[in-house]
Every structure is written in structure tokens, then in C-alpha cells.
Write an enzyme that holds these catalytic residues in place. Structure first.
Site: not given
Length: 332
Positions: A87, A161, A296
Site C-alpha cells: 500500500h 480501502h 479494493e
């Protein structure tokens, strides 16, 4: 910032991480409830958020061994998820302050969030100008548009997210899920794709017909054991490019329905398997494993290291633009 429409839907977003902090929608009886996980205080988001509601980037999901190669140059990145990069690194887009601007049309309200990621930030090449726009309209759609340009070749994979719970509380195992995907990208023990595409037919990953999330989540399947449940990328069926409907989720208890359309080629369906056993959340709730699920929409994990996956390279003169639309309704 708060976006509202005339049908009882309210979305709250903060400039830190572009986080969707609250999303209130009516149930089948018209009662409003917050259907996303989060915290009551900014300090909690800073100190202990498992990526609640945020924008993730530059590269959402995992990159193997914290590196990638582009045009013959290897770029080392932070290893913040075991041996891998996750991420965007130690201070990804989920931890920066975005500049905000609002806009309004006859049937929609929009929050534009902008951020300039400098060349070399978190190890990524190129200065990147990013705009993420949240739009709530009168058709009960929350649309997220991601746009970016760069001044050097780089890689980019943006998503949101948010952890959903359409009941507003409790576990999400009774939610009924449909994912229009014939394949997943199976992973190794550190959740990096092996590079193959595996058919979902005959496996716990087949959500081509509506199936409760919990129906097969604890089966003796190696992929489920690697993820502690669902934490995998589904290869969305895409007979044509562009925005298309790919997911429907229904909560039988509240009657709330969530439909997802996206331009992205994949979706990471995650069932909160790595959540703490007890995490104090907003409104006096305590969250634990499987009290929220994430959808996602994305390019595939580790794509820069998997040449046959759809490319995530962005070059000067090109514009990155991906869209995901969440539509809310109720079933009687």
C-alpha cells in the site's frame, strides 16, 4: 467534508488519507445506519488504523520483496508487510494530507482531493500529480474517479480501502456476495501472486452465483489458509473495456444492497482476517476479524514483477484514469 443527497445517503470524507470516515444509508425500513468501519477520533486513524476507508498508493496491494524494475532500473521500496511492500510504503497516500475543493451540479456533489507526490517519495520515480474525486449523486451512487499524470516513467495502482458492513454491526459472514469473475490470481504464503490465473469453478472462490461470505470461508483450502480467509485478487470478467457492473452484495438482515461497477481489471476481496481480536471503533463498537469486508478495485498485485499481468506503468504524456461506482439500494 460531508456529501449528502435527497435519499438519505451521507458520505463523510477527511483530507487525511482521503478517508471515507462514515457512510450512512437507509435500511429496508428507512432507518439510517453507518455501513463503514472507522474511528471517532483523528488520533485513532493516525495511530492504529488498518487502512480504514483510505486512498492507497502509489501502489495499492503488494509488491514482492519490496522492489520493482522499470526500463532496466531496479527501484528498492520499504518492506512493510513481511518481506514485501504494501500500500505505498511507510507513508503512503493513506497518511498524507490532500488538498480539497468542492463542486456541485444539479444532481450531484463532488469533493476533489489533490496531492503531489514528489519524485523519489517512498522510493517511487517521478513527480506524480494525483486527483481523487468523490461524487455522490441523486441516483444513490458514490463514484470515485482516480486521475494522475507523471513527469517520469513510474508505476501506479490506486484504490479505496473501505471496510463495509451493510448491517452496521456484527460479523459480515451472512452477507451474500456475487463477483463476476471466472479466475483469481492465487498467492504464495506471503500473499504474492504466483503468476498463474486459477479458475474459481469448484473452489471456495466461486462467487459467480450469490453466496454467503461465510459459506466456505473456513474450508480446508490452501489459498484460504494463506489468507486466513479471503484476501485475494479476483480477475474480473471484462468482455469490453470501460465501466461495468461486477459485484453485488446484499445483507439479509437490513435489506441493504451494494452494487459495484468499475473500470479496473481486478478486485481484492478482503474479509478483515488480519484485524485485531478487539479493536475499539466508532460509536462504541468493538471490531474484530470479519466484522468488515473490503472490495479494493485495482490492478493486480505485484503487476510490475509479473510481465503478463495488465501493465501499471504510467509515462509522461499519459493520463491515468480509473473509476469505481458504489450504488446503494434496499431489497424488500
Amino acid at each position: 467534508y460531508t456529501l449528502t443527497n435527497d435519499h438519505g445517503i451521507t458520505a463523510q470524507i477527511m483530507t487525511y488519507g482521503g478517508v471515507l470516515t462514515a457512510l450512512r444509508t437507509p435500511d429496508r425500513s428507512g432507518a439510517s445506519g453507518d455501513i463503514v468501519l472507522g474511528f471517532d477520533t483523528f488520533a485513532d486513524y493516525q495511530a492504529r488504523s488498518p487502512f480504514f476507508g483510505c486512498i492507497t498508493g502509489r501502489y495499492a496491494n503488494r509488491l514482492a520483496n519490496g522492489q520493482f524494475e522499470l526500463d532496466g532500473v531496479t527501484y528498492p521500496l520499504a518492506t512493510n508487510n513481511g518481506p514485501n511492500h504494501l500500500h505505498g510504503g511507510l507513508r503512503g497516500f493513506d497518511k498524507v494530507i490532500w488538498q480539497a475543493e468542492t463542486a456541485r451540479t444539479a444532481d450531484a456533489v463532488t469533493l476533489h482531493l489533490r496531492y503531489r507526490s514528489q519524485d523519489g517519495e517512498e522510493g517511487y520515480p517521478g513527480a506524480l500529480d494525483v486527483t481523487v474525486s468523490y461524487t455522490l449523486n441523486t441516483q444513490n451512487e458514490l463514484r470515485i474517479d482516480y486521475r494522475a499524470t507523471t513527469d517520469k516513467p513510474t508505476i501506479l495502482n490506486l484504490t479505496n480501502h473501505t471496510y463495509f458492513n451493510l448491517a452496521g454491526q456484527g460479523k459480515i459472514l451472512d452477507h451474500v456476495m456475487l463477483i463476476d469473475a471466472d479466475q483469481i490470481t492465487p498467492v504464495n504464503a506471503t500473499l504474492i501472486p504466483t503468476g498463474e490465473l486459477a479458475r474459481v469453478a469448484g473452489t471456495p472462490f466461486d462467487f459467480r452465483t450469490p453466496t454467503p461470505i461465510g459459506a466456505r470461508i473456513d474450508q480446508a483450502d490452501q489459498q484460504l489458509q494463506y489468507g486466513g480467509g479471503y484476501d485475494h485478487n479476483w480477475v474480473l470478467n471484462r468482455p469490453e473495456q470501460g465501466l461495468r457492473h461486477v459485484i453485488t452484495v446484499t445483507d439479509p438482515s437490513s435489506g441493504r444492497c451494494l452494487d459495484v461497477a468499475t473500470s479496473q481489471p481486478g478486485v481484492q476481496f478482503y474479509t478483515g482476517n488480519m484485524m485485531p481480536d478487539s479493536l475499539p471503533g466508532k460509536g462504541g463498537q468493538t471490531y474484530s476479524k470479519r466484522t468488515g469486508f473490503c472490495l479494493e478495485t485495482q490492478h493486480f498485485p505485484d503487476s510490475p514483477n509479473q510481465p503478463h499481468f495488465p501493465t501499471t506503468v504510467l509515462r509522461p504524456g499519459e493520463q491515468y484514469h480509473e473509476t469505481t461506482v458504489f450504488t446503494f439500494s434496499t431489497a424488500r
